[in-house]
Design a protein around this motif. Structure first.
Motif, PDB file in Angstrom:
ATOM      1  N   LEU A 107       0.824  -1.201   0.000  1.00  0.00           N
ATOM      2  CA  LEU A 107       0.000   0.000   0.000  1.00  0.00           C
ATOM      3  C   LEU A 107       0.865   1.260   0.000  1.00  0.00           C
ATOM      4  O   LEU A 107       1.961   1.275   0.553  1.00  0.00           O
ATOM      5  CB  LEU A 107      -0.936  -0.004   1.203  1.00  0.00           C
ATOM      6  CG  LEU A 107      -1.902  -1.196   1.251  1.00  0.00           C
ATOM      7  CD1 LEU A 107      -2.807  -1.105   2.463  1.00  0.00           C
ATOM      8  CD2 LEU A 107      -2.728  -1.285  -0.023  1.00  0.00           C
ATOM      9  N   THR A 108       0.343   2.314  -0.614  1.00  0.00           N
ATOM     10  CA  THR A 108       1.083   3.565  -0.772  1.00  0.00           C
ATOM     11  C   THR A 108       0.513   4.636   0.169  1.00  0.00           C
ATOM     12  O   THR A 108      -0.600   4.487   0.690  1.00  0.00           O
ATOM     13  CB  THR A 108       0.966   4.069  -2.217  1.00  0.00           C
ATOM     14  OG1 THR A 108      -0.402   4.459  -2.474  1.00  0.00           O
ATOM     15  CG2 THR A 108       1.377   2.990  -3.211  1.00  0.00           C
ATOM     16  N   PRO A 109       1.238   5.739   0.376  1.00  0.00           N
ATOM     17  CA  PRO A 109       0.722   6.811   1.223  1.00  0.00           C
ATOM     18  C   PRO A 109      -0.604   7.383   0.733  1.00  0.00           C
ATOM     19  O   PRO A 109      -1.379   7.919   1.525  1.00  0.00           O
ATOM     20  CB  PRO A 109       1.836   7.863   1.164  1.00  0.00           C
ATOM     21  CG  PRO A 109       3.079   7.079   0.911  1.00  0.00           C
ATOM     22  CD  PRO A 109       2.649   5.973  -0.003  1.00  0.00           C
ATOM     23  N   GLU A 110      -0.876   7.258  -0.569  1.00  0.00           N
ATOM     24  CA  GLU A 110      -2.138   7.751  -1.123  1.00  0.00           C
ATOM     25  C   GLU A 110      -3.241   6.709  -1.016  1.00  0.00           C
ATOM     26  O   GLU A 110      -4.346   6.913  -1.530  1.00  0.00           O
ATOM     27  CB  GLU A 110      -1.942   8.135  -2.594  1.00  0.00           C
ATOM     28  CG  GLU A 110      -0.956   9.260  -2.821  1.00  0.00           C
ATOM     29  CD  GLU A 110       0.512   8.824  -2.671  1.00  0.00           C
ATOM     30  OE1 GLU A 110       1.344   9.657  -2.268  1.00  0.00           O
ATOM     31  OE2 GLU A 110       0.814   7.635  -2.936  1.00  0.00           O
ATOM     32  N   LEU A 111      -2.956   5.570  -0.380  1.00  0.00           N
ATOM     33  CA  LEU A 111      -3.885   4.466  -0.168  1.00  0.00           C
ATOM     34  C   LEU A 111      -4.261   3.762  -1.472  1.00  0.00           C
ATOM     35  O   LEU A 111      -5.344   3.195  -1.599  1.00  0.00           O
ATOM     36  CB  LEU A 111      -5.129   4.925   0.594  1.00  0.00           C
ATOM     37  CG  LEU A 111      -4.839   5.496   1.984  1.00  0.00           C
ATOM     38  CD1 LEU A 111      -6.124   5.873   2.694  1.00  0.00           C
ATOM     39  CD2 LEU A 111      -4.031   4.504   2.812  1.00  0.00           C
ATOM     40  N   GLY A 112      -3.367   3.821  -2.420  1.00  0.00           N
ATOM     41  CA  GLY A 112      -3.438   2.945  -3.577  1.00  0.00           C
ATOM     42  C   GLY A 112      -2.570   1.729  -3.318  1.00  0.00           C
ATOM     43  O   GLY A 112      -2.195   1.441  -2.179  1.00  0.00           O
ATOM     44  N   THR A 522       8.018   5.796   7.083  1.00  0.00           N
ATOM     45  CA  THR A 522       7.000   5.753   6.042  1.00  0.00           C
ATOM     46  C   THR A 522       5.775   6.566   6.458  1.00  0.00           C
ATOM     47  O   THR A 522       5.647   6.975   7.612  1.00  0.00           O
ATOM     48  CB  THR A 522       6.598   4.299   5.752  1.00  0.00           C
ATOM     49  OG1 THR A 522       6.298   3.642   6.992  1.00  0.00           O
ATOM     50  CG2 THR A 522       7.728   3.555   5.053  1.00  0.00           C
ATOM     51  N   GLU A 523       4.866   6.787   5.505  1.00  0.00           N
ATOM     52  CA  GLU A 523       3.720   7.672   5.758  1.00  0.00           C
ATOM     53  C   GLU A 523       2.425   7.090   5.208  1.00  0.00           C
ATOM     54  O   GLU A 523       1.620   7.797   4.599  1.00  0.00           O
ATOM     55  CB  GLU A 523       3.993   9.051   5.151  1.00  0.00           C
ATOM     56  CG  GLU A 523       5.184   9.769   5.778  1.00  0.00           C
ATOM     57  CD  GLU A 523       5.386  11.164   5.231  1.00  0.00           C
ATOM     58  OE1 GLU A 523       4.759  11.482   4.207  1.00  0.00           O
ATOM     59  OE2 GLU A 523       6.160  11.934   5.825  1.00  0.00           O
ATOM     60  N   VAL A 524       2.197   5.823   5.430  1.00  0.00           N
ATOM     61  CA  VAL A 524       0.941   5.190   5.036  1.00  0.00           C
ATOM     62  C   VAL A 524      -0.019   5.325   6.223  1.00  0.00           C
ATOM     63  O   VAL A 524       0.245   4.777   7.296  1.00  0.00           O
ATOM     64  CB  VAL A 524       1.143   3.705   4.678  1.00  0.00           C
ATOM     65  CG1 VAL A 524      -0.179   3.062   4.280  1.00  0.00           C
ATOM     66  CG2 VAL A 524       2.151   3.579   3.543  1.00  0.00           C
ATOM     67  N   PRO A 525      -1.148   6.035   6.086  1.00  0.00           N
ATOM     68  CA  PRO A 525      -1.960   6.402   7.260  1.00  0.00           C
ATOM     69  C   PRO A 525      -2.918   5.311   7.728  1.00  0.00           C
ATOM     70  O   PRO A 525      -4.102   5.561   7.946  1.00  0.00           O
ATOM     71  CB  PRO A 525      -2.723   7.630   6.738  1.00  0.00           C
ATOM     72  CG  PRO A 525      -2.925   7.347   5.294  1.00  0.00           C
ATOM     73  CD  PRO A 525      -1.666   6.653   4.846  1.00  0.00           C
ATOM     74  N   LEU A 526      -2.401   4.102   7.917  1.00  0.00           N
ATOM     75  CA  LEU A 526      -3.252   2.982   8.300  1.00  0.00           C
ATOM     76  C   LEU A 526      -2.869   2.355   9.626  1.00  0.00           C
ATOM     77  O   LEU A 526      -3.505   1.398  10.069  1.00  0.00           O
ATOM     78  CB  LEU A 526      -3.223   1.894   7.207  1.00  0.00           C
ATOM     79  CG  LEU A 526      -3.695   2.322   5.816  1.00  0.00           C
ATOM     80  CD1 LEU A 526      -3.582   1.141   4.850  1.00  0.00           C
ATOM     81  CD2 LEU A 526      -5.119   2.840   5.864  1.00  0.00           C
ATOM     82  N   ASN A 527      -1.838   2.860  10.249  1.00  0.00           N
ATOM     83  CA  ASN A 527      -1.363   2.249  11.492  1.00  0.00           C
ATOM     84  C   ASN A 527      -0.267   3.135  12.057  1.00  0.00           C
ATOM     85  O   ASN A 527       0.172   4.081  11.412  1.00  0.00           O
ATOM     86  CB  ASN A 527      -0.827   0.831  11.211  1.00  0.00           C
ATOM     87  CG  ASN A 527      -0.803  -0.045  12.457  1.00  0.00           C
ATOM     88  OD1 ASN A 527      -0.891   0.450  13.571  1.00  0.00           O
ATOM     89  ND2 ASN A 527      -0.695  -1.342  12.267  1.00  0.00           N
ATOM     90  N   ASN A 528       0.160   2.812  13.266  1.00  0.00           N
ATOM     91  CA  ASN A 528       1.313   3.485  13.849  1.00  0.00           C
ATOM     92  C   ASN A 528       2.577   3.153  13.060  1.00  0.00           C
ATOM     93  O   ASN A 528       2.600   2.242  12.248  1.00  0.00           O
ATOM     94  CB  ASN A 528       1.491   3.052  15.306  1.00  0.00           C
ATOM     95  CG  ASN A 528       0.318   3.432  16.179  1.00  0.00           C
ATOM     96  OD1 ASN A 528      -0.506   2.598  16.519  1.00  0.00           O
ATOM     97  ND2 ASN A 528       0.225   4.706  16.538  1.00  0.00           N
TER      98      ASN A 528
END
Length: 543
Positions: A107-112, A522-528
Motif C-alpha cells: 500500500l502507498t501513502p495515497e492508499l493505492g 514511512t507515511e501510510v496512514p493505516l497504522n502506527n
C-alpha cells in the motif's frame, strides 16, 4: 574527464567516473570547500559547484546507511502475540509481520497499491477475475523459492467457513484461487471487486511457504528473519541476506510493548527506545522542545469507540446505547485530550480521510436532554452499568470517563473499570458486554466496513447484523455510476450511525515519536509507525 563541459552551469553532463568520484568524496566526509575546489579545477563555475555540493549533501543525508540497531516501542503486547498473519489483531502484530513477511501488493501513502511479490496485476473488464504474476527469484528465509503454490496455499487459509483468518470477510467474494503456471495465479470472484489488490496489501495477507503450520518462528520473504520471538515479551529481527528488494538496513530491529503511556514516554526521552507509538497528546510540546526527538504524525481515520454487545442481555438495550451516544462530549475529547490531533466522530467509521465519506449525516452532539429521555426509556435507573476500559489508544479511557461524568447528571450509573493493555485484545475485547476499542484506518471505506460491520465478520464488535447492509456492502463494490455509488455509501454509513450501537466520539491521527537518527520513516496512514510499513525502510543515521 569523459563528458564534462565547463560551460554546463548545472553539470547535467557529469560522466560516470566523475559521479563516482564525487560520491566517494562525500562518503569520506568531504567538505563543501573540497568538492567546490575539485569541480572548479575541472572548469565549473562557483555557482554550479555550490549547487552540486548542495545536491550531493541532500542525497547523502537521505541515502540509507547499513548497520546499527533500532528499538521500537509499541503500546500493547500479550500472550496472544503471534507470527501467524491470519490471526493478527494488534498494531504490534502488524509491525512484526512487516519485519518478517511480504505481500502480493504494497500500500502507498495515497492508499493505492503497487506490486510487491506480484510484479504484474491485471483484471478482466468487470473485476471478477484478477491475475497476479509472481516475482521470480524471491526466497523464503528457509531458502525455498517463492512460487504460485505458496500463494495458493496462503490464500486458501482465508477461504471457507472454517477459516481461522481474522480478515476472511475481505476476500469472501473470491470463489477460488487457480494456479495458471508456476509464477502466475488467478482469483475468480462471485461478484465484482475493484479493491481486491488493495485488500491483499493489508496486514493479514502475508505470503507463507506452502505447508506452513509451525508459527514459533516466521519463514517469510521479508527483509528480516527471526532472531528471537517471545509472545508478550519481544520480537527481534536480523537482516535476511537474500532479501529480494531494497531494505533491511539495520543489523538488528527490536520491537516490544510498553503498556503504560508514561513509562513508554520516559523510556523514549531517556533514549532506552528509539521510537514509540501513541505519544500522549499532552506530551507533544515536550517532545517538540527536546533536542534529538521528533514527532512522527499522520492524519488519518483511526478511531476509538465504546462497543456494547447487542447479543448480550446486559448490553443490548437500545435506549441505553442511544443515551451513551448522546452523552459523548466529543469536542472536549478532541480539543482537551487529543489536543486537536484528529476530527470529531459521528458514530460511524468513515470520516473525511476516506474517499467515500458521506458528509450529509448530521453531526451527533452532546445532548443531555435527549440522553435523559432514552435513559428513562431504558428502565435501568441507577443500576450499575460496567464499562471496561484500557489505554489502547489516546482518548480510549477518557471517552468513558466523560460519559460517566455526563451520565451522573441524568441518573445513569456507569462503572468504568480500567484494566491493563497487556493481553487486552485476547481477554477483554469481543468478550465483555461493554468495552472500549481502537481501530486503525483501512485503505477503503468498503474494506473498513466489511472488516468491522458485516454481519458475519469476526471483528463485528457489537454483533449487529443487518441483511440490507450486508447486501449493499457487496453491491457497491461493482457500482460504476458516481452518484449511485455516493448514495449507496451514504446509506451504509447512515445505517451504522443509526443502528449499530457503538459510540465513536473521535477519529484520531497517528501521533508517534522518533529520535532524529531514525530515518526511512514511512507515511501510510493505516497504522502506527507509518502504517507498519516502515520495517522495510528504517535505517539509522548515526551509524
Amino acid at each position: 574527464m569523459s563528458d564534462f563541459k565547463n560551460t554546463d552551469p548545472r553539470l547535467t553532463t557529469l560522466g560516470y567516473r566523475e559521479n563516482m568520484h564525487l560520491n566517494e568524496m562525500m562518503k569520506r566526509g568531504a567538505s563543501r570547500r573540497d568538492v567546490m575546489t575539485w569541480l572548479m579545477a575541472a572548469g565549473a563555475t562557483t555557482f554550479a559547484s555550490g549547487s552540486v555540493f548542495d545536491g550531493l549533501a541532500h542525497a547523502a543525508a537521505h541515502t540509507p546507511k547499513r548497520g546499527g540497531k533500532l528499538i521500537m516501542a509499541a503500546d500493547q503486547h500479550g500472550p496472544n502475540d503471534t507470527l501467524d498473519p491470519a490471526l493478527y489483531t494488534s498494531a504490534a502484530d502488524y509491525f512484526r509481520g512487516r519485519m518478517f513477511y511480504g505481500s502480493l501488493t504494497r500500500l502507498t501513502p495515497e492508499l493505492g497499491y503497487e506490486p510487491e511479490l506480484a510484479e504484474e496485476i491485471t483484471s478482466n473488464d468487470d473485476a471478477t477475475e484478477w491475475t497476479f504474476k509472481i516475482r521470480k527469484g524471491v526466497e523464503f528465509h528457509s531458502g525455498k523459492t517463492l512460487t504460485a503454490d505458496d500463494v495458493i496455499f496462503t490464500m486458501n487459509r482465508h477461504m471457507g467457513k472454517d477459516s481461522i483468518s481474522k480478515a476472511s470477510s475481505l476476500v469472501s467474494m473470491v470463489d477460488k484461487w487457480e494456479k495458471v503456471n508456476d509464477y502466475e495465479v488467478k482469483a475468480v470472484l462471485n461478484s465484482p471487486n475493484a479493491d481486491l489488490p488493495i485488500a491483499l496489501g493489508t496486514f493479514h495477507f502475508k505470503i507463507l511457504a506452502e505447508g506452513t503450520e509451525d508459527f514459533a518462528t516466521a519463514n517469510g520473504t521479508g527483509p528480516y528473519k527471526v532472531k528471537e520471538f517471545k509472545p508478550g515479551v519481544r520480537a527481534v529481527g536480523v537482516p535476511f541476506e537474500n532479501y529480494w528488494g531494497e531494505g533491511g538496513y539495520l543489523d538488528e530491529l527490536e520491537h516490544y510493548g510498553i503498556g503504560d503511556s508514561t513509562a513508554r514516554l520516559n523510556a523514549f526521552l531517556a533514549g532506552d527506545v528509539d521510537a514509540m507509538v501513541n505519544l500522549p497528546p499532552k506530551a507533544i510540546s515536550q517532545v517538540e522542545g527536546t533536542d534529538g526527538k521528533e514527532i512522527w504524525s499522520l492524519q488519518a481515520g483511526a478511531y476509538v469507540n465504546i462497543t456494547p454487545r447487542l447479543d448480550m442481555k446486559d448490553s443490548s438495550n437500545r435506549h441505553m446505547w442511544k443515551a451513551m451516544q448522546l452523552l459523548q462530549d466529543r469536542k472536549r475529547l478532541l480539543k482537551g485530550v487529543l489536543k486537536g490531533q484528529g476530527t470529531l466522530g459521528n458514530d460511524q467509521p468513515i470520516n473525511a480521510a476516506y474517499f467515500d465519506h458521506c458528509p450529509d449525516i448530521p453531526q451527533r452532539e452532546l445532548d443531555p436532554e435527549k440522553a435523559k429521555f432514552h435513559w428513562e426509556k431504558s428502565g435501568l435507573g441507577n443500576t450499575p452499568v460496567p464499562v471496561v476500559a484500557a489505554e489502547v489508544a489516546p482518548g480510549a479511557v477518557e471517552q468513558c470517563l466523560f460519559m460517566q461524568r455526563e451520565g451522573k447528571k441524568i441518573g445513569a450509573n456507569f462503572e468504568v473499570k480500567k484494566v491493563t493493555t497487556d493481553g487486552y485484545w485476547g481477554a477483554v475485547w469481543l468478550k465483555e458486554p461493554i468495552c472500549v476499542a481502537s481501530w486503525n484506518m483501512r485503505p477503503t471505506a468498503n474494506i473498513m466496513m466489511t472488516l468491522a460491520f458485516k454481519g458475519d465478520a469476526d471483528w463485528n464488535e457489537t454483533r449487529w447484523n443487518n441483511d440490507k447492509f450486508n447486501q449493499l456492502l457487496v453491491d457497491v463494490r461493482g457500482e460504476t455510476d458516481a452518484d449511485k455509488r455516493k448514495a449507496k455509501y451514504c446509506d451504509l454509513q447512515t445505517m451504522i450511525h443509526e443502528e449499530n450501537g457503538m459510540s465513536l466520539p473521535v477519529h484520531r491521527n497517528y501521533v508517534d515519536a522518533a529520535a532524529s537518527h531514525v530515518k526511512g520513516r514511512t507515511e501510510v496512514p493505516l497504522n502506527n509507525f507509518g502504517g507498519a510499513e516502515s520495517p522495510v525502510t528504517l535505517w539509522r543515521a548515526d551509524t
